[in-house]
Write an enzyme that holds these catalytic residues in place. Sequence first.
Site, PDB file in Angstrom:
ATOM      1  N   ASP A 121       0.674  -0.866  -0.162  1.00 28.20           N
ATOM      2  CA  ASP A 121      -0.151   0.078  -0.202  1.00 28.20           C
ATOM      3  C   ASP A 121       0.984   1.127   0.053  1.00 28.20           C
ATOM      4  O   ASP A 121       0.661   1.855  -0.659  1.00 28.20           O
ATOM      5  CB  ASP A 121      -0.621   0.019   1.327  1.00 28.20           C
TER       6      ASP A 121
ATOM      7  N   THR B  65      -9.134   1.758   6.653  1.00 30.68           N
ATOM      8  CA  THR B  65      -8.682   0.924   6.898  1.00 30.68           C
ATOM      9  C   THR B  65      -7.303   0.862   7.017  1.00 30.68           C
ATOM     10  O   THR B  65      -6.765   0.247   7.435  1.00 30.68           O
ATOM     11  CB  THR B  65      -8.652   0.002   5.755  1.00 30.68           C
TER      12      THR B  65
END
Length: 271
Positions: free
Chosen positions: A60, A171
Amino acid sequence: MTAALFGADDGRDLPHDLAGRIAFHAASTDEAAIARARLTSRYGDAPLEDAAVIVALGGDGTMLEIQHRQLGRDMPVYGMNRGSVGFLMNVYREDDLVERLRAALATTVHPLRMRATTPDGEVHSAPAINEVSLLRETRQAAKIRILVDDKERLPELICDGILVATPAGSTAYNLSAHGPIVPIGADLLPMTPISAFRPRRWRGALLPSSARVTFEILEAPKRPVAAVADYTEIRDVRRVDICEDRKLNLTMLFDPDHGLSERIIAEQFTV
């Protein structure tokens, strides 16, 4: 917003020879470097200025890095996981990349815009794709006044910090701080305290994406606070203003059977 990226309705058809219009970006790990070498040997590696799509290889953090580099260009980025969590990434597979890109669904995300004011009155501006967080700098807990759309909502929060996240970032650090997961299309921004001491039972708020948030640092010389927009840190701030930057569009591509909205829903049922 999620939609087919290269369908007939949006006027963004891919060039016929897509293999010559793919740019690859890899994390600085051996695993990502090996993946890039294998993929570029099969599909080529276009310069960023000539590319129709970027394929990011890593985790990410790699997706955030390339999105920051491309801010203002709205270049679609398709990630394949060669990192750890890879929440924003698709499953790594070398075969059928062109077909996967053609079938990919596009999710548009707007980053936050942080404006942090320091004691000399200087204002530092930075975008945040995941979140803007305020963190205490010393052993002293922070004291923060919270305003939303110029209206005081909390006169004093005593805490280790507080953050405002995007739906895509809900998240990440927000979830670790026990904040709510927000679906991409909800037009909501979670505001989550970090180790709140007073009010002890306050767990944060869900704000409309149009909200303008202001954090004022109380007793700042005694209780210094740093403001962080993704990986841009400004220390010893006095005031931090946050809003969604609707002028900037970030386009992330996901396989149809594993889109970002589906991942956010699934994450809420993970125990």
